[in-house]
Design a protein around this motif. Structure first.
Motif, short mmCIF file in Angstrom:
data_model
loop_
_atom_site.label_atom_id
_atom_site.label_comp_id
_atom_site.label_asym_id
_atom_site.label_seq_id
_atom_site.Cartn_x
_atom_site.Cartn_y
_atom_site.Cartn_z
N ASN A 31 0.82 -1.21 0.00
CA ASN A 31 0.00 0.00 0.00
C ASN A 31 0.85 1.26 0.00
O ASN A 31 0.52 2.25 -0.62
CB ASN A 31 -0.94 0.02 1.21
CG ASN A 31 -1.89 1.20 1.15
OD1 ASN A 31 -1.59 2.26 1.69
ND2 ASN A 31 -3.01 1.03 0.46
N ASP A 33 1.42 3.67 2.10
CA ASP A 33 0.94 4.96 2.59
C ASP A 33 2.01 5.59 3.46
O ASP A 33 2.39 5.05 4.50
CB ASP A 33 -0.36 4.79 3.39
CG ASP A 33 -0.93 6.13 3.83
OD1 ASP A 33 -0.77 7.11 3.06
OD2 ASP A 33 -1.51 6.22 4.92
N THR A 61 0.48 -0.59 -6.15
CA THR A 61 -0.16 -0.12 -4.94
C THR A 61 -1.66 -0.04 -5.17
O THR A 61 -2.14 -0.30 -6.28
CB THR A 61 0.45 1.23 -4.50
OG1 THR A 61 -0.09 1.62 -3.25
CG2 THR A 61 0.18 2.31 -5.54
N GLU A 63 -5.66 1.76 -4.24
CA GLU A 63 -6.48 2.88 -3.79
C GLU A 63 -7.97 2.53 -3.93
O GLU A 63 -8.36 1.95 -4.94
CB GLU A 63 -6.18 4.14 -4.62
CG GLU A 63 -4.80 4.72 -4.40
CD GLU A 63 -4.59 5.28 -3.02
OE1 GLU A 63 -5.62 5.55 -2.32
OE2 GLU A 63 -3.44 5.43 -2.61
N HIS A 65 -7.41 2.96 0.46
CA HIS A 65 -6.76 2.11 1.46
C HIS A 65 -7.70 0.95 1.80
O HIS A 65 -8.89 1.15 2.05
CB HIS A 65 -6.44 2.92 2.71
CG HIS A 65 -5.48 2.26 3.64
ND1 HIS A 65 -5.83 1.15 4.39
CD2 HIS A 65 -4.19 2.53 3.95
CE1 HIS A 65 -4.79 0.78 5.13
NE2 HIS A 65 -3.78 1.60 4.86
N ARG A 67 -8.27 -0.73 4.45
CA ARG A 67 -9.01 -0.59 5.71
C ARG A 67 -10.20 0.34 5.56
O ARG A 67 -11.22 0.17 6.23
CB ARG A 67 -8.07 -0.08 6.82
CG ARG A 67 -7.18 -1.18 7.39
CD ARG A 67 -6.07 -0.63 8.26
NE ARG A 67 -6.54 0.34 9.25
CZ ARG A 67 -5.72 1.15 9.91
NH1 ARG A 67 -4.41 1.12 9.67
NH2 ARG A 67 -6.21 1.99 10.79
N THR A 68 -10.11 1.32 4.68
CA THR A 68 -11.24 2.22 4.43
C THR A 68 -12.34 1.49 3.68
O THR A 68 -13.54 1.71 3.94
CB THR A 68 -10.77 3.45 3.62
OG1 THR A 68 -9.84 4.19 4.43
CG2 THR A 68 -11.93 4.34 3.24
N ARG A 78 -4.88 9.45 5.32
CA ARG A 78 -3.81 9.13 4.40
C ARG A 78 -2.62 10.05 4.63
O ARG A 78 -2.71 11.27 4.48
CB ARG A 78 -4.29 9.27 2.96
CG ARG A 78 -5.51 8.42 2.64
CD ARG A 78 -5.29 6.95 2.95
NE ARG A 78 -4.13 6.45 2.25
CZ ARG A 78 -4.16 6.08 0.97
NH1 ARG A 78 -5.27 6.14 0.27
NH2 ARG A 78 -3.06 5.64 0.39
N LYS A 85 1.57 10.19 -3.06
CA LYS A 85 2.23 8.89 -3.01
C LYS A 85 3.00 8.63 -4.31
O LYS A 85 4.16 8.17 -4.27
CB LYS A 85 1.22 7.77 -2.76
CG LYS A 85 1.87 6.40 -2.65
CD LYS A 85 0.95 5.38 -1.99
CE LYS A 85 -0.26 5.06 -2.78
NZ LYS A 85 -1.05 3.94 -2.18
N SER A 174 2.95 3.02 9.43
CA SER A 174 2.13 4.20 9.15
C SER A 174 1.28 4.56 10.36
O SER A 174 1.04 5.75 10.62
CB SER A 174 1.23 3.92 7.93
OG SER A 174 1.99 3.64 6.78
#
Length: 332
Positions: A31, A33, A61, A63, A65, A67-68, A78, A85, A174
């Motif tokens: 990811n 981040d 990577t 998008e 995230h 977890r979101t 973020r 990024k 992160s």
């Protein structure tokens, strides 16, 4: 959409648009981040392999995230939204980035399909590099050991990079960086990142009270989920005409209206019009907490002290890394 970049760094947002010049390359997967020191251990390993074998090196990577996606009521703040990024990945020396849309259908893909259809079928990778905690596929069945075995069976190399730790033997993550920003510990956040944390925001019109106080400010909205501690900061700011030193206040202005949260920046050496510009703000240090003053005169007296302290903090900074030097353009 991500902005068009120069020809030396290629960005694709779908598998269908993945550039042929990156096929057969070394892919760093994660990811990323924040693109912090732990992430850069993965990227550096990929770059070393690519340079040694003369293969292109790119990041894969995702998008938004993950977890979101799985917990939309609690989105992840973020550290580096998509544009920042990819800027960071370019600054690290990669040849490109594949930014894949992440949703529950993608998360439900079988691990074997991820390997066969994406890594082999579309990307034709020669080598994959991931962190020790990277998992992929339905129910996270794609473990590091699974990826190693898949590489051995399908003719591509696999490197798993072990966890990166700080001087206190704590893992660099992160989450720790977000927590440090929330505690006002900018020194620790920046040390874990290996560069000064930054954000981009477009200048909006305000009440122009700062101008009346002798401290005109650029008013910058922050993400609603920003964990950054309210208070006063020393900053370096990139405008359309270059870099400037400044002092900033983040909070609700309790001396006046206790209103909406804003990041207000005063530049020491700037007298032009910033309205409509998108500024890039690097945090140098946290100076003090937000406070309410009994009068405008008392506030101005404190702002004078804050400005002097910010100038001293900025004058004393040294690059945290070669990447920090590049991002701050101290060698311009």
């Amino acid at each position: 959409m991500l902005p068009a970049d120069s020809t030396d760094f290629l960005i694709a947002e779908t598998l269908e648009t993945f550039p042929s010049s990156l096929k057969g390359g070394v892919v760093a997967i994660g990811n990323f981040d924040g693109v912090h020191r732990g992430h850069r251990a993965v990227l550096d390993a990929a770059l070393g392999l690519g340079h040694g074998t003369h293969h292109p090196v790119f990041a894969m990577t995702f998008e938004p995230h993950p977890r979101t996606v799985f917990n939309p009521s609690r989105p992840v703040f973020r550290l580096t939204p998509p544009v920042q990024k990819t800027d960071m990945l370019k600054a690290c020396g990669l040849d490109g980035a594949l930014v894949l849309p992440f949703n529950k259908d993608f998360a439900g893909m079988e691990a074997d399909a991820f390997v066969q259809d994406i890594l082999i079928g579309t990307l034709g990778i020669s080598h994959a590099v991931t962190g020790y905690d990277f998992h992929f596929g339905r129910a996270r069945q794609g473990t590091p050991d699974y990826l190693r075995a898949a590489g051995a069976s399908n003719g591509f190399g696999v490197t798993i990079v072990q966890r990166a730790e700080d001087e206190g033997a704590e893992v660099i993550s992160s989450t720790r960086i977000r927590d440090s920003l929330g505690a006002g510990d900018i020194a620790q956040a920046n040390a874990l990142l290996g560069y000064r944390w930054f954000f981009d925001a477009k200048v909006q019109h305000g009440d122009k009270r700062g101008r009346d106080l002798g401290y005109p400010t650029a008013n910058l909205p922050m993400a609603p989920d920003s964990p950054l501690l309210h208070g006063i900061y020393a900053v370096k700011v990139k405008t359309e005409d270059g870099w400037h030193d400044g002092v900033a206040s983040y909070g609700r202005r309790p001396t006046f209206d206790n209103g909406a949260v804003l990041f207000e920046v005063h530049l020491f050496d700037y007298s032009g019009d910033l309205y409509g510009q998108t500024l890039r703000v690097h945090l140098i240090s946290y100076l003090r907490g937000e406070a309410k003053f009994e009068s405008a005169e008392a506030l101005v007296a404190q702002m004078d002290l804050d400005s002097a302290e910010a100038k001293a903090a900025i004058a004393s900074i040294t690059p945290l890394s070669g990447l920090d030097l590049k991002l701050l353009e101290l060698d311009r």
